[in-house]
Design a protein around this motif. Structure first.
Motif, mmCIF file in Angstrom:
data_model
loop_
_atom_site.group_PDB
_atom_site.id
_atom_site.type_symbol
_atom_site.label_atom_id
_atom_site.label_comp_id
_atom_site.label_asym_id
_atom_site.label_seq_id
_atom_site.Cartn_x
_atom_site.Cartn_y
_atom_site.Cartn_z
ATOM 1 N N UNK A 198 -58.579 50.898 -70.441
ATOM 2 C CA UNK A 198 -57.915 52.026 -71.109
ATOM 3 C C UNK A 198 -56.690 51.490 -71.844
ATOM 4 N N UNK A 199 -56.525 51.782 -73.125
ATOM 5 C CA UNK A 199 -55.369 51.257 -73.875
ATOM 6 C C UNK A 199 -54.035 51.658 -73.254
ATOM 7 N N UNK A 200 -53.064 50.774 -73.390
ATOM 8 C CA UNK A 200 -51.727 51.035 -72.847
ATOM 9 C C UNK A 200 -51.128 52.281 -73.493
ATOM 10 N N UNK A 201 -51.464 52.528 -74.759
ATOM 11 C CA UNK A 201 -50.929 53.701 -75.449
ATOM 12 C C UNK A 201 -51.404 54.999 -74.797
ATOM 13 N N UNK A 202 -52.591 54.970 -74.192
ATOM 14 C CA UNK A 202 -53.094 56.142 -73.465
ATOM 15 C C UNK A 202 -52.444 56.225 -72.092
ATOM 16 N N UNK A 203 -52.344 55.079 -71.412
ATOM 17 C CA UNK A 203 -51.737 55.059 -70.071
ATOM 18 C C UNK A 203 -50.313 55.601 -70.102
ATOM 19 N N UNK A 204 -49.572 55.255 -71.149
ATOM 20 C CA UNK A 204 -48.166 55.665 -71.220
ATOM 21 C C UNK A 204 -48.007 57.162 -71.423
ATOM 22 N N UNK A 205 -49.074 57.853 -71.813
ATOM 23 C CA UNK A 205 -49.002 59.287 -72.049
ATOM 24 C C UNK A 205 -49.506 60.107 -70.866
ATOM 25 N N UNK A 206 -49.909 59.451 -69.803
ATOM 26 C CA UNK A 206 -50.499 60.149 -68.653
ATOM 27 C C UNK A 206 -49.704 59.884 -67.381
ATOM 28 N N UNK A 207 -49.774 60.836 -66.475
ATOM 29 C CA UNK A 207 -49.268 60.629 -65.119
ATOM 30 C C UNK A 207 -50.420 60.024 -64.311
ATOM 31 N N UNK A 208 -50.229 58.793 -63.862
ATOM 32 C CA UNK A 208 -51.340 58.032 -63.280
ATOM 33 C C UNK A 208 -51.351 58.131 -61.761
ATOM 34 N N UNK A 209 -52.555 58.316 -61.221
ATOM 35 C CA UNK A 209 -52.757 58.315 -59.773
ATOM 36 C C UNK A 209 -53.861 57.312 -59.436
ATOM 37 N N UNK A 210 -53.523 56.350 -58.612
ATOM 38 C CA UNK A 210 -54.507 55.369 -58.151
ATOM 39 C C UNK A 210 -55.072 55.841 -56.815
ATOM 40 N N UNK A 211 -56.308 56.295 -56.831
ATOM 41 C CA UNK A 211 -56.934 56.778 -55.603
ATOM 42 C C UNK A 211 -57.383 55.575 -54.766
ATOM 43 N N UNK A 212 -56.980 55.576 -53.516
ATOM 44 C CA UNK A 212 -57.207 54.428 -52.649
ATOM 45 C C UNK A 212 -58.624 54.434 -52.086
ATOM 46 N N UNK A 213 -59.085 53.237 -51.744
ATOM 47 C CA UNK A 213 -60.310 53.154 -50.951
ATOM 48 C C UNK A 213 -60.069 53.855 -49.624
ATOM 49 N N UNK A 214 -61.075 54.539 -49.130
ATOM 50 C CA UNK A 214 -60.944 55.272 -47.870
ATOM 51 C C UNK A 214 -61.258 54.321 -46.720
ATOM 52 N N UNK A 215 -60.419 54.314 -45.699
ATOM 53 C CA UNK A 215 -60.608 53.381 -44.589
ATOM 54 C C UNK A 215 -61.908 53.672 -43.847
ATOM 55 N N UNK A 216 -62.464 52.625 -43.223
ATOM 56 C CA UNK A 216 -63.721 52.770 -42.476
ATOM 57 C C UNK A 216 -63.561 53.760 -41.332
ATOM 58 N N UNK A 217 -62.396 53.755 -40.672
ATOM 59 C CA UNK A 217 -62.165 54.677 -39.556
ATOM 60 C C UNK A 217 -62.189 56.122 -40.037
#
Length: 362
Positions: A183-202
């Motif tokens: 994704x271009x940096x110009x798009x990233x800078x216009x969005x509020x970013x959330x990195x969804x984590x891998x879900x733990x095995x437990x």
């Protein structure tokens, strides 16, 4: 004639309800049901309470962690009007108002979902831009959900930039991608970013336990743990495997068992892996080859055996460092790792890891 020959409509057979796979049936409908993403839910909740709602969101993460589900939940949260029709944006959408039900059923005219993989061109983005100039029909916000946004062409991204930076007051964008580096940096800078984590095995194993209870299917805890580990942090992948395991159990009539899951996934039995590692450490080449042949004849993928050996060596190294043992492991596994940790040096464990890793890669 006094009698009537009109017998009415003949009885119709009841329409069969199509089966819905577990990944769709148990898609989260509230933020409380979204597992493993507490930090994101807290941030969104605070933003809604303080009326600091961004105009564009970007959801990133591996497959099956809830990006599209989160996008729909955000749409519900922003457009919910409550059971009485007087509510405002909330992190706990009611699920019963017209907007919540329409979004859940995919028929809300003000929540537009599009797949960027099949709408990659600049003309597709021009259509979105033209439509975004119009206000929402009957909802609070018009929300565009663009899935796999990294598939857009360079010209399509450029066409979207101005609208993404300064959309109409009633327009929100929610972008989702598995490859945020594209994704271009110009798009990233216009969005509020959330990195969804891998879900733990437990957490996944506990999630699968609840689902098997709802489905009224017996399942061994070890089997659910195996499925959770095979899912590699993806709830959707794990539910697909669980679906397959339940179907297999339906034929066998014994519930979801660890042995059946191992056979289904081509996984090596933990006891056989320990025996094989013991033969390797004892220098018994013939015995190790015979043990590998037995597992191969049993349908186990040789790469899966090497991965299991690597995991065991890594576990022994962690035990030697003093890391607390994994509670999901059996008592026999913990005892064996502790014994090896006491008798093997770090240098030997490192060399063993390198040799097996080389074998795995080759």
């Amino acid at each position: 004639m006094t009698g009537s020959f009109d017998l009415g409509e003949p009885p119709q057979p009841a329409a069969a309800t199509p089966y819905r796979v577990l990944a769709r049936k148990y898609r989260p409908q509230t933020f409380a049901e979204l597992i493993g993403q507490d930090a994101m839910v807290t941030t969104l909740g605070n933003a809604i309470k303080r009326d600091r709602i961004a105009h564009a969101f970007l959801m990133t993460g591996v497959r099956g962690v809830g990006k599209t589900s989160t996008a729909r939940l955000i749409a519900k949260a922003l457009n919910c009007i409550g059971p009485d029709g007087q509510g405002g944006p909330t992190i706990d959408p009611c699920g019963v108002c017209e907007h919540c039900r329409a979004i859940a059923e995919g028929r809300d005219i003000d929540v537009i979902e599009m797949d960027a993989a099949s709408h990659t061109g600049v003309d597709d983005m021009r259509a979105v831009i033209d439509a975004s100039r119009m206000t929402a029909f009957n909802a609070r916000y018009k929300i565009y959900i663009i899935d796999e946004v990294h598939m857009l062409s360079k010209n399509a991204f450029n066409a979207l930039l101005k609208t993404l930076e300064e959309p109409a007051e009633s327009v929100k964008f929610v972008l989702a991608t598995t490859e945020v580096n594209k994704v271009p940096v110009t798009v990233l800078s216009r969005c509020q970013r959330f990195d969804l984590r891998r879900i733990s095995a437990e957490m996944l194993a506990e999630h699968f336990r609840r689902i098997t209870q709802l489905e009224e299917v017996a399942a061994e805890p070890e089997a659910l743990t195996l499925i959770a580990r095979a899912a590699e942090g993806s709830a959707r992948d794990g539910l697909s495997i669980l679906d397959q395991a339940i179907a297999h159990a339906g034929l066998e009539g014994s519930g979801v068992t660890a042995a059946a899951v191992r056979q289904m996934l081509g996984l090596s039995d933990r006891g056989a892996v320990r025996d094989l590692l013991a033969l390797v450490l004892a220098g018994d080449g013939a015995g190790a080859l015979a043990g590998m042949r037995r597992q191969y004849d049993g349908g186990v993928d040789p790469l899966a055996v090497l991965r299991a050996l690597l995991e065991t060596v890594h576990g022994v190294t962690l035990a030697k460092v003093g890391t607390p043992p994994d509670p999901a492991l059996s008592a026999e596994e913990r005892a064996a790792r502790a014994e090896w940790a006491g008798g093997l040096s770090f240098a030997l464990l490192h060399r063993l890891w390198q040799l097996m890793l080389r074998g795995h890669d080759e």
